[in-house]
Design an enzyme around this catalytic site. Structure first.
Site, PDB file in Angstrom:
ATOM      1  N   ASN A 149       0.809  -1.217   0.000  1.00  0.00           N
ATOM      2  CA  ASN A 149       0.000   0.000   0.000  1.00  0.00           C
ATOM      3  C   ASN A 149       0.846   1.273   0.000  1.00  0.00           C
ATOM      4  OD1 ASN A 149      -2.003  -1.857   0.101  1.00  0.00           O
ATOM      5  ND2 ASN A 149      -2.677  -1.400   2.190  1.00  0.00           N
ATOM      6  N   HIS A 154     -17.705  35.649 -31.471  1.00  0.00           N
ATOM      7  CA  HIS A 154     -18.880  34.938 -32.004  1.00  0.00           C
ATOM      8  C   HIS A 154     -18.601  34.359 -33.392  1.00  0.00           C
ATOM      9  CE1 HIS A 154     -21.130  36.965 -28.768  1.00  0.00           C
ATOM     10  NE2 HIS A 154     -20.399  38.015 -29.126  1.00  0.00           N
ATOM     11  N   SER A 180      -7.289  12.161 -49.357  1.00  0.00           N
ATOM     12  CA  SER A 180      -8.491  11.354 -49.258  1.00  0.00           C
ATOM     13  C   SER A 180      -8.408  10.251 -50.306  1.00  0.00           C
ATOM     14  CB  SER A 180      -9.713  12.229 -49.524  1.00  0.00           C
ATOM     15  OG  SER A 180     -10.782  11.442 -49.991  1.00  0.00           O
ATOM     16  N   LYS A 183      -8.137  16.890 -51.604  1.00  0.00           N
ATOM     17  CA  LYS A 183      -8.102  17.094 -50.157  1.00  0.00           C
ATOM     18  C   LYS A 183      -6.698  17.095 -49.549  1.00  0.00           C
ATOM     19  CE  LYS A 183     -11.543  15.904 -47.810  1.00  0.00           C
ATOM     20  NZ  LYS A 183     -12.637  16.383 -47.020  1.00  0.00           N
ATOM     21  N   GLU A 221      -6.873  17.396 -35.992  1.00  0.00           N
ATOM     22  CA  GLU A 221      -8.165  16.816 -35.611  1.00  0.00           C
ATOM     23  C   GLU A 221      -7.993  15.764 -34.515  1.00  0.00           C
ATOM     24  OE1 GLU A 221     -10.789  16.444 -39.473  1.00  0.00           O
ATOM     25  OE2 GLU A 221      -8.692  16.092 -39.917  1.00  0.00           O
TER      26      GLU A 221
HETATM   27  N1  ARG Z   1      -1.590  -3.625  -7.329  1.00  0.00           N
HETATM   28  C1  ARG Z   1      -2.016  -2.823  -6.243  1.00  0.00           C
HETATM   29  C2  ARG Z   1      -2.437  -1.445  -6.770  1.00  0.00           C
HETATM   30  O1  ARG Z   1      -2.246  -1.216  -7.881  1.00  0.00           O
HETATM   31  C3  ARG Z   1      -0.925  -2.641  -5.254  1.00  0.00           C
HETATM   32  C4  ARG Z   1      -1.393  -2.532  -3.828  1.00  0.00           C
HETATM   33  C5  ARG Z   1      -2.085  -3.739  -3.430  1.00  0.00           C
HETATM   34  N2  ARG Z   1      -2.328  -3.810  -2.037  1.00  0.00           N
HETATM   35  C6  ARG Z   1      -3.126  -4.706  -1.527  1.00  0.00           C
HETATM   36  N3  ARG Z   1      -3.261  -4.726  -0.286  1.00  0.00           N
HETATM   37  N4  ARG Z   1      -3.811  -5.524  -2.299  1.00  0.00           N
HETATM   38  O2  ARG Z   1      -2.987  -0.637  -6.056  1.00  0.00           O
END
Ligand code: ARG
Length: 460
Positions: free
Chosen positions: A112, A158, A279, A285, A292
């Site tokens: 995390n 405009h 084109s 063209k 675009e």
């Molecule tokens: N692959 C996860 C993400 O992209 C990484 C973190 C995952 N953590 C967990 N507790 N499953 O966020």
């Protein structure tokens, strides 16, 4: 089906089949490999300094990470879906290379805080790339502006011919927009530059880590203060996407102008063969495809912002797998923006302005009518409302006689306002009109040249 080798301790079986499809992020988060390796290096060095892992284990891990970096660079690394993401892929390979010591790397850390750190590092670089891309585009616009400080074109409101302006002034308007975009990325980059590493899963860790060391090693200004915030915050990604989306709208505006300008009806600019396509059916063209496509791609970038904002909306603290959806949006926006910026800069450098066509168009539609009204105010001391009325009547007469305002005979004007003198002709030409717009920020070539000096310095 076997339990996951990385976290399967209390799992008897492996995940259901469908989980193999929905869980992995490796297909896209392998783009975080470099950042993930940098995070791991910083982490293990700090663990060694703190005596949490031995110097020998740290050395072995660092060597293994280096080997992995080489394998990835050479395209030899085998990314495995079964290992879900970049973090587990690298850790698993590290185990193969250095054996048991590899298992110590994940002490006092979680995927995390790892992924939050990786993504901050990635976006920090993406901001720098966007800033560089914007600056290059500003440079191309500046070069055009330098050649066309006094090139007269119609200015529109405009989408009606309003007052003449210069092409250089018009180009510099975009230089201003892209300058603000650049500042938005720089600002986002500065604010995101705090390190989540060490927040661990969500609550911090019982190990005596030194987050100052990891933060410094990775070039962050400081560690993030709150572990819950550190693992769950994605506003830094939203800020990046918002800055990208705003840049994309500016690009789309410029792209839209190029599409118009390069049409035969306008003929203001000509794009070389390198930036047009033909084109398959209409031989005449020359389609401005790149413009675009840049205009069209704005939808993707705006969509990326909305998609991630929708993901994080209502999410409770701290980490949830929803957050795995952040990366593809960021990567897509970055790829799209960087490609669009490069294509736009090349196209601006390529385009040839047709000063004759611009001038001819600027003369149509009585664009100096305001100058006439202003003259009536300044010289004849008319109230502006009355002057506006008289000028309107004079335009109508010129229209009837099918002549430009500065070609309308003085007697005709005098029939409508007897006090008009031939001094009025000094303000009715396009050149005079443009040159008179000397107010700060105005389109007068003299003002534009001042701006050119300013931007020449700033973009050096
Ligand atoms: N692959 C996860 C993400 O992209 C990484 C973190 C995952 N953590 C967990 N507790 N499953 O966020």
């Amino acid at each position: 089906m076997v339990a996951n080798e990385m976290w399967g301790g209390r799992f008897a079986g492996g995940p259901g089949k469908i989980m193999e499809d929905i869980t992995p992020s490796i297909a896209f988060d392998k783009r975080l490999a470099e950042q993930d390796l940098a995070g791991s290096r910083a982490h293990v060095r700090m663990l060694a300094i703190q005596g949490i892992v031995s110097k020998e284990d740290a050395e072995a891990i660092l060597k293994g990470l280096e080997t992995i970096g080489g394998e990835i660079a050479q395209g030899k690394f085998v990314f495995k879906r079964a290992l879900e993401d970049i973090h587990l892929n690298i850790e698993s390979r590290l185990g193969e290379i250095v054996g048991e010591a590899a298992g110590r790397l994940h002490t006092a850390r979680s995927r995390n805080d790892q992924v939050a750190t990786d993504l901050r590092l990635w976006i920090r670089q993406a901001c720098e790339r966007a800033e560089a891309g914007l600056k290059a585009l500003q440079g191309a616009l500046l070069t055009q502006a330098q050649s066309h400080a006094a090139t007269i074109m119609p200015g529109f409101t405009h989408m009606q011919s309003a007052q003449p302006v210069t092409f250089g002034h018009h180009c510099l308007a975009y230089v201003e927009m892209f300058e603000r975009d650049r500042a938005r990325f720089a600002d986002a980059r500065k604010r995101l530059n705090e390190c989540p590493l060490g927040a661990a899963a969500l609550a911090g860790t019982s190990f005596a880590i030194d987050r100052e060391v990891t933060a410094r090693t990775l070039g962050f200004a400081r560690p993030m203060r709150n572990s819950l915030d550190a693992v769950s915050a994605r506003d830094f990604a939203l800020e990046y996407l918002a800055a990208a989306a705003i840049s994309a709208t500016h690009l789309s505006k410029l792209a839209g102008e190029i599409v118009q300008w390069s049409s035969p009806q306008f003929g203001f600019v000509r794009l070389s063969d390198a930036f047009t396509t033909g084109s398959s059916i209409m031989p005449q063209k020359r389609n401005p495809d790149a413009a675009e496509l840049i205009r069209g791609k704005t939808g993707r970038v705006l969509g990326d912002f909305v998609a991630l904002a929708t993901v994080v909306k209502g999410l409770v603290l701290a980490y949830g797998s929803d957050l795995q959806e952040d990366k593809e949006r960021v990567f897509d926006a970055a790829d799209t923006l960087e490609l669009s910026l490069a294509a736009m800069a090349a196209m601006i450098a390529d385009l040839q302005a047709d000063a004759g066509a611009m001038r001819a168009a600027a003369g149509a539609g009585y664009p100096t009518a305001t100058d006439l009204a202003d003259w009536l105010v300044r010289v004849l001391k008319k109230p502006f409302r009355e002057a506006h009325h008289i000028a309107g009547a004079i335009v109508k007469r010129a229209e009837e006689m099918k002549v430009a305002l500065d070609k309308l005979p003085l007697e005709e004007m005098r029939k409508l306002e007897p006090a008009v003198t031939d001094e009025v002709f000094s303000v009715l030409s396009l050149e005079a009109s443009v040159a008179s717009r000397m107010s700060l920020g105005g389109t007068a070539p003299a003002r534009v040249r001042e701006q050119l000096v300013f931007w020449g310095e700033k973009l050096k």
